[in-house]
Scaffold this motif. Structure first.
Motif, short mmCIF file in Angstrom:
data_model
loop_
_atom_site.label_atom_id
_atom_site.label_comp_id
_atom_site.label_asym_id
_atom_site.label_seq_id
_atom_site.Cartn_x
_atom_site.Cartn_y
_atom_site.Cartn_z
N PRO A 283 43.27 40.63 85.41
CA PRO A 283 41.91 40.12 85.60
C PRO A 283 40.89 41.25 85.64
CG PRO A 283 43.13 40.04 87.67
CD PRO A 283 44.10 40.50 86.61
N THR A 284 39.71 40.96 85.12
CA THR A 284 38.61 41.94 85.12
C THR A 284 37.73 41.78 86.34
OG1 THR A 284 37.13 40.49 83.91
CG2 THR A 284 38.53 41.97 82.61
N GLY A 285 37.81 40.61 86.99
CA GLY A 285 36.92 40.33 88.11
C GLY A 285 35.80 39.38 87.71
N TRP A 286 35.61 39.19 86.43
CA TRP A 286 34.59 38.26 85.93
C TRP A 286 35.29 37.17 85.13
CZ3 TRP A 286 33.04 43.57 84.70
CH2 TRP A 286 32.11 44.06 85.61
N ARG A 287 35.22 35.96 85.60
CA ARG A 287 35.93 34.85 84.96
C ARG A 287 35.53 34.67 83.50
NH1 ARG A 287 39.27 31.03 84.69
NH2 ARG A 287 38.81 28.85 84.30
N ILE A 288 34.25 34.78 83.18
CA ILE A 288 33.79 34.58 81.81
C ILE A 288 34.38 35.64 80.88
CG2 ILE A 288 31.62 35.87 82.09
CD1 ILE A 288 32.06 32.71 79.97
N VAL A 289 34.46 36.87 81.36
CA VAL A 289 35.05 37.94 80.54
C VAL A 289 36.54 37.67 80.32
CG1 VAL A 289 35.56 40.42 80.45
CG2 VAL A 289 33.32 39.63 81.24
N ASP A 290 37.22 37.23 81.38
CA ASP A 290 38.64 36.91 81.27
C ASP A 290 38.88 35.79 80.25
OD1 ASP A 290 39.12 38.82 83.20
OD2 ASP A 290 39.37 37.36 84.83
N TRP B 182 38.10 37.09 76.72
CA TRP B 182 39.16 37.98 76.25
C TRP B 182 40.39 37.19 75.81
CZ3 TRP B 182 40.55 41.98 73.89
CH2 TRP B 182 41.84 42.49 73.98
#
Length: 189
Positions: free
Chosen positions: A61-68, A71
């Motif tokens: 996880p990156t910490g940002w749901r939208i980025v996850d 990706w």
């Protein structure tokens, strides 16, 4: 996955020799044209990998749901796009007819889904079944131990990548402070 690739190629060879359908242009490529082996392999590869990413893999996880989500979507679309591009190339380069390409891709997708279920899902869901016992025998014998054959996903959600990375990070931090890997018994002050 790679054993499945060999089985998929063997299936393609059998189908080609049973059907014996010619290629659209005899001067391009050798052997029979039905089904397209490139299309079949990419169908298998993409399906197996997409199944694995869906059912077993955990993306870091990156910490940002939208980025996850973006990706993960990009990875999925990239795999699907790659498979479709290879399949289309077989038609575009005149090695196969559309029918040979579509059948190849379809057979690969079906084989990939079947193989993933038999190799990855059934042994986990039913560990005492023939699938689960076979997997345990393959991973637990002395030859597999000697070759270091393992299934990281049977132990870790990410296949061991986080543990591997943390191990690397510890060694890297030690090396930054002048402790060489050979001096592991030395303490960092």
């Amino acid at each position: 996955m790679w054993a499945g690739q060999m089985l998929c190629e063997a299936l393609n060879w059998v189908i080609k020799h049973v059907v014996q359908e010619e290629r659209p242009h005899h001067e391009l490529g050798e052997g029979f044209g039905f089904p397209s082996s490139h299309s079949q392999w990419m169908g298998y590869f993409a399906t197996f990998l997409l199944s694995h990413l869906t059912f077993r893999h955990r993306f870091a996880p990156t910490g940002w749901r939208i980025v996850d989500v973006l990706w993960r979507s990009a990875v999925y679309m990239g795999l699907i796009g790659w498979a479709l591009a290879v399949a289309y190339s077989r038609y575009h380069l005149l090695y196969h007819t559309p029918r040979q390409v579509i059948w190849g891709l379809s057979i690969g997708v079906l084989f990939g889904a079947w193989y993933y279920a038999v190799i990855e899902i059934f042994p986990v869901v039913w560990p005492t079944s023939v699938f689960g016992r076979t997997r345990a025998a393959v991973l637990g014998n002395s030859v597999s131990t000697w070759f270091r054959i393992r299934d990281g996903w049977a132990v870790w959600e990410d296949g061991g990548k986080e543990v591997e990375w943390l191990q690397w990070r510890r060694e890297w931090e030690r090396s930054r402070f002048g402790v060489r890997p050979a001096d592991r018994s030395a303490k960092v002050e």
